[in-house]
Design a protein around this motif. Structure first.
Motif, mmCIF file in Angstrom:
data_model
loop_
_atom_site.group_PDB
_atom_site.id
_atom_site.type_symbol
_atom_site.label_atom_id
_atom_site.label_comp_id
_atom_site.label_asym_id
_atom_site.label_seq_id
_atom_site.Cartn_x
_atom_site.Cartn_y
_atom_site.Cartn_z
ATOM 1 N N SER A 142 -41.315 -24.901 76.103
ATOM 2 C CA SER A 142 -42.541 -25.478 75.553
ATOM 3 C C SER A 142 -43.774 -24.971 76.292
ATOM 4 C CB SER A 142 -42.469 -26.998 75.621
ATOM 5 O OG SER A 142 -43.690 -27.570 75.252
ATOM 6 N N PHE A 143 -43.710 -24.933 77.621
ATOM 7 C CA PHE A 143 -44.862 -24.465 78.387
ATOM 8 C C PHE A 143 -45.118 -22.982 78.138
ATOM 9 C CE2 PHE A 143 -47.152 -23.020 82.149
ATOM 10 C CZ PHE A 143 -48.209 -23.900 82.111
ATOM 11 N N SER A 144 -44.067 -22.193 77.960
ATOM 12 C CA SER A 144 -44.241 -20.770 77.642
ATOM 13 C C SER A 144 -44.919 -20.605 76.284
ATOM 14 C CB SER A 144 -42.890 -20.058 77.631
ATOM 15 O OG SER A 144 -42.277 -20.138 78.872
ATOM 16 N N MET A 145 -44.484 -21.388 75.301
ATOM 17 C CA MET A 145 -45.107 -21.322 73.981
ATOM 18 C C MET A 145 -46.568 -21.749 74.048
ATOM 19 S SD MET A 145 -41.783 -22.786 71.867
ATOM 20 C CE MET A 145 -42.737 -23.661 70.703
ATOM 21 N N TYR A 146 -46.848 -22.797 74.812
ATOM 22 C CA TYR A 146 -48.220 -23.276 74.993
ATOM 23 C C TYR A 146 -49.101 -22.192 75.626
ATOM 24 C CZ TYR A 146 -51.968 -25.614 77.563
ATOM 25 O OH TYR A 146 -53.173 -25.954 78.116
#
Length: 88
Positions: free
Chosen positions: A22-26
């Motif tokens: 999720s943080f990578s996508m963000y």
């Protein structure tokens, strides 16, 4: 190793993996919006009638690209907490 301990470890690793993804996508979507390109990983976009503002929703994150009538563009990001409802 007991079954309960294995289950706890698997659960912890799974939750950690979801947050890392999720943080990578963000991060990727945030950079793309700052470069004026469309985000890759958002699943919903809301449009505001204030001059072209958009709200992008992804997995545990929200990115708001304010584009008011005066032309001063502003980008606001929220990860996991502090999601804002601009309609209120």
């Amino acid at each position: 190793m007991s079954k309960i301990r294995k289950a706890v470890i698997i659960l912890f690793v799974s939750v950690l993996l979801v947050f890392v993804i999720s943080f990578s996508m963000y991060s990727i979507d945030s950079l793309r919006i700052r470069k004026n390109t469309n985000p890759l990983f958002t699943f919903y976009t809301a449009y505001l009638n204030d001059g072209g503002s958009k709200i992008y929703y992804g997995l545990f994150y929200q990115i708001i690209k304010w584009k008011p009538i005066d032309g001063q563009e502003k980008i606001e990001t929220h990860y996991i907490i502090n999601f804002k409802d601009p309609f209120r």
